[in-house]
Write an enzyme that holds these catalytic residues in place. Structure first.
Site, mmCIF file in Angstrom:
data_model
loop_
_atom_site.group_PDB
_atom_site.id
_atom_site.type_symbol
_atom_site.label_atom_id
_atom_site.label_comp_id
_atom_site.label_asym_id
_atom_site.label_seq_id
_atom_site.Cartn_x
_atom_site.Cartn_y
_atom_site.Cartn_z
ATOM 1 N N LYS A 56 0.824 -1.216 0.000
ATOM 2 C CA LYS A 56 0.000 0.000 0.000
ATOM 3 C C LYS A 56 0.853 1.259 0.000
ATOM 4 C CE LYS A 56 -1.679 1.891 3.957
ATOM 5 N NZ LYS A 56 -1.758 3.318 4.236
ATOM 6 N N ASN A 57 1.797 1.322 0.913
ATOM 7 C CA ASN A 57 2.509 2.590 1.072
ATOM 8 C C ASN A 57 3.510 2.860 -0.051
ATOM 9 O OD1 ASN A 57 0.977 3.247 3.247
ATOM 10 N ND2 ASN A 57 2.460 2.584 4.788
ATOM 11 N N ARG A 127 -4.945 10.390 3.329
ATOM 12 C CA ARG A 127 -3.793 11.059 3.912
ATOM 13 C C ARG A 127 -2.659 11.205 2.871
ATOM 14 N NH1 ARG A 127 -3.135 14.103 8.117
ATOM 15 N NH2 ARG A 127 -0.941 14.609 8.086
ATOM 16 N N CYS A 151 -7.370 13.053 11.112
ATOM 17 C CA CYS A 151 -6.145 12.603 11.758
ATOM 18 C C CYS A 151 -6.492 11.542 12.776
ATOM 19 C CB CYS A 151 -5.489 13.788 12.436
ATOM 20 S SG CYS A 151 -3.963 13.391 13.205
ATOM 21 N N ARG A 156 -0.430 15.049 12.920
ATOM 22 C CA ARG A 156 0.430 14.609 11.811
ATOM 23 C C ARG A 156 0.763 15.817 10.945
ATOM 24 N NH1 ARG A 156 -1.910 9.049 9.402
ATOM 25 N NH2 ARG A 156 0.152 8.911 8.498
ATOM 26 N N PRO A 157 1.613 16.705 11.462
ATOM 27 C CA PRO A 157 1.954 17.910 10.698
ATOM 28 C C PRO A 157 2.777 17.572 9.458
ATOM 29 C CG PRO A 157 3.117 17.861 12.819
ATOM 30 C CD PRO A 157 2.329 16.599 12.728
ATOM 31 N N ILE A 158 2.880 18.541 8.534
ATOM 32 C CA ILE A 158 3.712 18.312 7.341
ATOM 33 C C ILE A 158 4.810 19.378 7.243
ATOM 34 C CG2 ILE A 158 1.969 17.029 6.034
ATOM 35 C CD1 ILE A 158 1.473 19.632 4.444
ATOM 36 N N ASP A 159 5.255 19.853 8.411
ATOM 37 C CA ASP A 159 6.266 20.913 8.420
ATOM 38 C C ASP A 159 7.572 20.487 7.732
ATOM 39 O OD1 ASP A 159 6.113 19.246 10.895
ATOM 40 O OD2 ASP A 159 8.071 20.154 11.267
ATOM 41 N N GLN A 160 7.950 19.215 7.845
ATOM 42 C CA GLN A 160 9.211 18.776 7.223
ATOM 43 C C GLN A 160 9.082 18.716 5.695
ATOM 44 O OE1 GLN A 160 12.155 18.220 9.229
ATOM 45 N NE2 GLN A 160 10.712 19.259 10.588
ATOM 46 N N ASP A 339 3.328 0.377 12.192
ATOM 47 C CA ASP A 339 2.155 -0.186 11.506
ATOM 48 C C ASP A 339 1.878 -1.631 11.908
ATOM 49 O OD1 ASP A 339 1.955 2.243 10.262
ATOM 50 O OD2 ASP A 339 2.778 1.567 8.346
ATOM 51 N N ILE A 361 6.362 6.510 17.440
ATOM 52 C CA ILE A 361 6.217 7.255 16.177
ATOM 53 C C ILE A 361 4.995 8.182 16.236
ATOM 54 C CG2 ILE A 361 5.979 7.083 13.660
ATOM 55 C CD1 ILE A 361 8.596 5.864 14.596
ATOM 56 N N ARG A 431 -8.931 -0.163 3.307
ATOM 57 C CA ARG A 431 -7.967 0.804 2.764
ATOM 58 C C ARG A 431 -6.613 0.146 2.534
ATOM 59 N NH1 ARG A 431 -9.730 5.594 2.663
ATOM 60 N NH2 ARG A 431 -11.386 6.308 4.030
HETATM 61 N N1 EPU Z 1 5.918 14.275 11.312
HETATM 62 C C1 EPU Z 1 5.970 15.615 11.621
HETATM 63 N N2 EPU Z 1 6.163 16.510 10.603
HETATM 64 C C2 EPU Z 1 6.284 16.121 9.304
HETATM 65 C C3 EPU Z 1 6.225 14.756 8.992
HETATM 66 C C4 EPU Z 1 6.040 13.841 10.026
HETATM 67 O O1 EPU Z 1 5.862 16.018 12.785
HETATM 68 O O2 EPU Z 1 6.455 16.995 8.442
HETATM 69 C C5 EPU Z 1 5.773 13.302 12.401
HETATM 70 C C6 EPU Z 1 4.481 12.512 12.295
HETATM 71 O O3 EPU Z 1 3.408 13.197 12.878
HETATM 72 C C7 EPU Z 1 4.842 11.231 12.998
HETATM 73 C C8 EPU Z 1 6.311 11.041 12.638
HETATM 74 O O4 EPU Z 1 6.791 12.329 12.268
HETATM 75 O O5 EPU Z 1 4.717 11.407 14.367
HETATM 76 C C9 EPU Z 1 6.589 10.090 11.497
HETATM 77 O O6 EPU Z 1 5.776 10.447 10.387
HETATM 78 P P1 EPU Z 1 6.081 9.931 8.919
HETATM 79 O O7 EPU Z 1 6.210 11.100 8.033
HETATM 80 O O8 EPU Z 1 7.196 8.945 8.947
HETATM 81 O O9 EPU Z 1 4.742 9.149 8.584
HETATM 82 P P2 EPU Z 1 3.708 9.383 7.415
HETATM 83 O O10 EPU Z 1 4.401 9.676 6.135
HETATM 84 O O11 EPU Z 1 2.629 10.290 7.864
HETATM 85 C C10 EPU Z 1 3.828 6.889 6.672
HETATM 86 C C11 EPU Z 1 2.838 5.800 6.407
HETATM 87 C C12 EPU Z 1 2.205 5.359 7.699
HETATM 88 C C13 EPU Z 1 3.316 4.877 8.637
HETATM 89 C C14 EPU Z 1 4.372 5.972 8.829
HETATM 90 C C15 EPU Z 1 5.564 5.521 9.648
HETATM 91 C C16 EPU Z 1 2.054 6.260 4.196
HETATM 92 C C17 EPU Z 1 0.969 6.752 3.315
HETATM 93 N N3 EPU Z 1 1.821 6.288 5.490
HETATM 94 O O12 EPU Z 1 3.084 7.935 7.286
HETATM 95 O O13 EPU Z 1 1.381 4.260 7.369
HETATM 96 O O14 EPU Z 1 2.770 4.567 9.894
HETATM 97 O O15 EPU Z 1 4.852 6.397 7.542
HETATM 98 O O16 EPU Z 1 6.162 4.412 9.072
HETATM 99 O O17 EPU Z 1 3.102 5.824 3.720
HETATM 100 C C18 EPU Z 1 -0.332 2.723 7.735
HETATM 101 O O18 EPU Z 1 -0.014 2.185 6.652
HETATM 102 O O19 EPU Z 1 -1.135 2.199 8.544
HETATM 103 C C19 EPU Z 1 0.258 4.007 8.094
HETATM 104 C C20 EPU Z 1 -0.208 4.787 9.058
#
Ligand code: EPU
Length: 464
Positions: A56-57, A127, A151, A156-160, A339, A361, A431
């Site tokens: 999926k991811n 998402r 959420c 789950r911010p996207i600041d990075q 996950d 995480i 999903r």
């Molecule tokens: N985070 C921030 N700012 C950012 C990005 C992330 O604070 O700009 C925080 C997140 O809130 C979290 C941590 O950093 O606490 C890690 O987030 P990450 O970016 O790694 O996760 P993601 O991209 O939101 C993906 C998967 C998730 C999986 C995580 C961790 C996808 C679509 N989603 O999420 O998958 O848990 O990586 O491996 O690839 C799932 O499949 O059930 C699922 C939730």
């Protein structure tokens, strides 16, 4: 599965389903099954073989990445899950041509997309719609994508992501819930992530692949789907090195061509069946896996007393004796995946002794615990730590799924429990798990779907 060279293909101007079965499997109407439930009569050992679908991811990153190609792409091993339907639907609504070539194979021509905009109505369902930001920016030097809605796992911010786009020279603004990104041109940059983030690593690769010069991502995520996206982009002519390590180097290229690519097997789906086998004290061969991706799960299963045999592209999990406690701490790859945390915690509910599970995480990934308590689990939560006292058995009960992996955990609980478990809100599970009902039935589980007519598309749905 091998990736093949580019093929010349005629693309139809709309999504074509070649037979009714594919139409059913890739049903484009999100929400028709919203009210369906799973009914599980628990207590049966799972036995036999199950085949794992595409990841999926990886799929939700690779499908938007097709926009970067100057020709059609053929994607194989695409999982039939609603997140994929939504990703394809977004491409289609934006003007791409999408055609099924077989059960899990799609031909996508996104060269017909002219406007780099993903409105709220489309982005709200998933998402991972944030990957359209990186890919549209990479293709058009601008993107306008709705903030992903809802959420389920905490903040789950996207600041990075924004930090990386800005480093590449883009201006990012929030306007009426839409993220507006513009760059005159994108210039390669050095980007250090404050913490490991899968989403921002992937989005940066998408945005930087055609940027001028060299982009270096430090403290990059190493997840298998990060590597799979890099391999996909490289098969289109990108120059990405280091994916799978914590430094990824991207030399921008002028153009990318169409390609033919098979998505890797789903690490988490595989892990879920491994844990289901152990929870029912069963004996299951899980096929179409990459055993290396499963090492952290294998190690924990062995630690608690299960037997795991590894073959080239399959693993066998069996349990003959009692299972015992362990501790788990979720970490970025190659650590134990968040996950898999709900599923493994469920398994620990019937392992002898006290297990401690630390979720490092996400800050709200224990919402399934109150559902497990209804089934007799003895779990207490203190912030990011769950303390699980093993009980002799779980009891069937009506439960409600709060999110995707929690749903998988509740299915595992139902399979292992004595009596009947009725699981509501199974759309979360759909999903990320292709044909979970059929696959479990093939292993001897007594699981059926209770269709509830009248389910409608719900605005609250957000994919993980
Ligand atoms: N985070 C921030 N700012 C950012 C990005 C992330 O604070 O700009 C925080 C997140 O809130 C979290 C941590 O950093 O606490 C890690 O987030 P990450 O970016 O790694 O996760 P993601 O991209 O939101 C993906 C998967 C998730 C999986 C995580 C961790 C996808 C679509 N989603 O999420 O998958 O848990 O990586 O491996 O690839 C799932 O499949 O059930 C699922 C939730």
């Amino acid at each position: 599965m091998k990736n093949k060279g580019q093929q010349n293909t005629t693309v139809t101007p709309r999504i074509v389903y070649q037979n009714k079965e594919i139409l059913r499997r890739y049903a484009f109407c999100m929400g028709d099954n919203d009210l369906d439930k799973f009914i599980i009569k628990g207590g049966r050992r799972l036995e036999g073989e199950v085949s794992v679908s595409g990841a999926k991811n990886a799929a939700v990153a690779i499908i938007p990445a097709v926009i970067l190609a100057d020709g059609p792409c053929i994607l194989e091993n695409v999982p039939n899950i609603s997140d994929v339907s939504i990703s394809l639907r977004i491409l289609y609504e934006m003007g791409a041509q999408v055609k099924t070539l077989g059960y899990n194979t799609f031909l996508i021509d996104a060269t017909t997309i002219t406007e780099p905009i993903v409105p709220y109505e489309m982005a709200k369902h998933m998402r991972a719609s944030y990957y359209f930001l990186g890919t549209l920016l990479g293709k058009f030097n601008r993107a306008r994508v709705s903030m992903p809605g809802g959420c389920y796992l905490g903040d789950r911010p996207i600041d990075q992501h924004i930090k990386a786009f800005s480093a590449l020279g883009a201006q990012c603004n929030l306007d009426h819930g839409m993220i507006d990104i513009n760059a005159g041109s994108l210039i390669g940059a050095q980007i250090y992530f404050d913490f490991v983030t899968v989403g921002a690593t992937i989005n940066t690769m998408l945005a930087a692949v055609k940027a001028k010069g060299l982009t270096v991502i430090e403290n990059a995520a190493k997840e298998p789907h990060v590597v799979d996206l890099a391999n996909f982009l490289n098969s289109m002519g990108a120059d990405i090195m280091g994916a799978g390590t914590d430094v990824i180097k991207i030399k921008g290229v002028r153009s990318l061509k169409g390609t033919n690519y098979a998505i890797i097997p789903d690490q988490i789906e595989a892990g879920t069946y491994m844990v289901a086998a152990a929870a029912t004290r069963g004996n299951v061969l899980i096929k179409n896996v990459i055993p290396k991706h499963l090492e952290s799960i294998t190690a924990k299963l062995e630690k608690i007393g299960a037997t795991v045999e590894e073959f080239d592209d399959s693993v066998r999990v069996s349990v003959d004796g009692p299972l015992v406690r362990t501790n788990i701490k979720t970490m970025p790859h190659p650590g134990f995946p968040t996950d898999m945390q709900p599923q493994f915690s469920t398994l620990l509910c019937t392992a002898a002794g006290t297990s401690i599970v630390t979720e490092d995480i996400f800050n709200n990934r224990f919402r399934y615990v109150e559902q497990l308590r209804r089934m007799g689990a003895n779990i207490s939560i203190d912030g990011k730590v769950a303390v699980i006292e093993g009980v002799s058995y779980l009891m069937g009960a009506p439960v409600t799924v709060p999110d995707l992996r929690a749903g998988a955990a509740l299915v595992i609980a139902g399979l292992a429990a004595r009596g009947i478990t009725e699981i509501e809100d199974i759309y979360h599970i759909e999903r990320g798990y292709e044909d979970i009902e059929r696959k479990l039935q093939g292993l001897g589980a007594d699981i059926s779907r209770k269709s509830v007519p009248g389910g409608t598309s719900s605005s609250h749905k957000v994919a993980l």
